[in-house]
Motif scaffolding. Structure first.
Motif, short mmCIF file in Angstrom:
data_model
loop_
_atom_site.label_atom_id
_atom_site.label_comp_id
_atom_site.label_asym_id
_atom_site.label_seq_id
_atom_site.Cartn_x
_atom_site.Cartn_y
_atom_site.Cartn_z
N ILE A 93 0.84 -1.20 0.00
CA ILE A 93 0.00 0.00 0.00
C ILE A 93 0.88 1.25 0.00
O ILE A 93 1.84 1.35 0.77
N THR A 94 0.56 2.17 -0.88
CA THR A 94 1.12 3.51 -0.86
C THR A 94 -0.03 4.48 -0.60
O THR A 94 -1.07 4.39 -1.24
N ALA A 95 0.15 5.37 0.36
CA ALA A 95 -0.91 6.32 0.73
C ALA A 95 -0.35 7.73 0.85
O ALA A 95 0.75 7.92 1.39
N LEU A 96 -1.09 8.68 0.30
CA LEU A 96 -0.81 10.10 0.52
C LEU A 96 -1.86 10.60 1.50
O LEU A 96 -3.04 10.68 1.18
N VAL A 97 -1.42 10.91 2.71
CA VAL A 97 -2.33 11.17 3.82
C VAL A 97 -2.27 12.65 4.21
O VAL A 97 -1.20 13.19 4.50
N HIS A 98 -3.45 13.29 4.23
CA HIS A 98 -3.56 14.67 4.71
C HIS A 98 -3.83 14.61 6.21
O HIS A 98 -4.97 14.59 6.66
N GLN A 99 -2.75 14.58 7.00
CA GLN A 99 -2.89 14.31 8.42
C GLN A 99 -3.68 15.40 9.15
O GLN A 99 -4.37 15.11 10.14
N ARG A 100 -3.63 16.63 8.66
CA ARG A 100 -4.37 17.70 9.34
C ARG A 100 -5.87 17.48 9.28
O ARG A 100 -6.61 17.99 10.12
N ALA A 101 -6.32 16.70 8.28
CA ALA A 101 -7.76 16.45 8.13
C ALA A 101 -8.23 15.23 8.93
O ALA A 101 -9.42 15.00 9.05
N LEU A 102 -7.29 14.47 9.48
CA LEU A 102 -7.67 13.26 10.21
C LEU A 102 -8.27 13.63 11.56
O LEU A 102 -7.71 14.44 12.30
N ASP A 103 -9.38 13.02 11.87
CA ASP A 103 -10.04 13.26 13.16
C ASP A 103 -9.64 12.14 14.11
O ASP A 103 -10.40 11.22 14.39
N LEU A 104 -8.39 12.23 14.62
CA LEU A 104 -7.85 11.20 15.50
C LEU A 104 -7.59 11.78 16.88
O LEU A 104 -7.08 12.90 17.01
N ASP A 105 -7.90 10.99 17.92
CA ASP A 105 -7.54 11.40 19.27
C ASP A 105 -6.05 11.10 19.49
O ASP A 105 -5.37 10.52 18.65
N GLU A 106 -5.53 11.51 20.63
CA GLU A 106 -4.10 11.39 20.89
C GLU A 106 -3.59 9.94 20.81
O GLU A 106 -2.56 9.68 20.17
N PRO A 107 -4.28 8.95 21.43
CA PRO A 107 -3.78 7.57 21.32
C PRO A 107 -3.70 7.07 19.87
O PRO A 107 -2.74 6.40 19.49
N ARG A 108 -4.70 7.43 19.05
CA ARG A 108 -4.67 6.97 17.66
C ARG A 108 -3.62 7.72 16.84
O ARG A 108 -3.04 7.16 15.91
N ARG A 109 -3.36 8.99 17.19
CA ARG A 109 -2.26 9.72 16.51
C ARG A 109 -0.93 9.05 16.81
O ARG A 109 -0.06 8.96 15.95
N GLU A 110 -0.77 8.58 18.04
CA GLU A 110 0.47 7.89 18.40
C GLU A 110 0.59 6.57 17.66
O GLU A 110 1.68 6.20 17.23
#
Length: 204
Positions: A93-110
């Motif tokens: 898998i290759t992914a281009l991820v716009h991380q600023r748009a991700l709605d992740l809490d702190e544990p999932r960001r880690e």
């Protein structure tokens, strides 16, 4: 003892790949969940290289609804069975991820930063908009060039590309290459109840 010819195994794998391709085109759930359902066990992501910054081309930006040149994160890795070491690679898998748009809490960001949890697992409510899913190698991919190299035991059987959406917003452009190993294990579950009926054929 009856021995099955290698071509028969290849034909069966090809038929299963066609079924998965249709499923991916019809059902808007993340690829990781589809593959996990198919093989019957949990998956993990094995990073190929560290995440790196990437600046969107005009076409990539159009697909993600962002201005050209926006900085995103390029992630490259493999999906493998979450069953220990020395396991086969099932997909690249290759992914281009716009991380600023991700709605992740702190544990999932880690978890995302550690790199071993697939994006489709972290984004529990994500939806997938498939651009293509085909058992024929595409002639070229203007959106995600420099694909992951295949080792001799990694025989591609299915090629896919999609946009991943979270809360209705595009957050990642992904390309998956599924290897034949994913189609030669146990018999997959019956997915027909999830598929829309094929249109009737006209016979002249």
């Amino acid at each position: 003892m009856i021995h099955t010819a290698p071509s028969a195994h290849a034909d069966e794998a090809g038929s299963r790949a066609e079924t998965m391709a249709r499923f991916l085109r019809d059902v808007p759930v993340p690829f990781t969940r589809v593959l996990s359902l198919w093989v019957g066990y949990r998956l993990r992501r094995d990073p190929r290289r560290p995440d790196a910054p990437h600046y969107l081309t005009p076409r990539q930006a159009h697909l993600l609804g962002l201005p050209p040149g926006t900085r995103v994160t390029r992630r490259e890795g493999y999906l493998v069975p979450n069953l220990g070491d020395s396991v086969p690679r099932l997909a690249a898998i290759t992914a281009l991820v716009h991380q600023r748009a991700l709605d992740l809490d702190e544990p999932r960001r880690e978890e995302l930063a550690r790199g071993y949890t697939p994006l489709g697992v972290l984004l529990t409510e994500a939806r997938r908009a498939t651009h293509y899913a085909t058992t024929t190698r595409p002639p070229g991919d203007p959106d995600l060039d420099d694909p992951l190299p295949d080792l001799p035991e990694d025989v591609p059987a299915l090629w896919c590309q999609a946009t991943l959406l979270s809360a209705g917003r595009p957050v990642a452009l992904v390309r998956e290459t599924v290897y034949r190993a994913a189609f030669t294990g146990r018999r997959p579950p019956d997915l027909s109840s999830h598929l829309t009926p094929a249109p009737p054929r006209l016979v002249s």
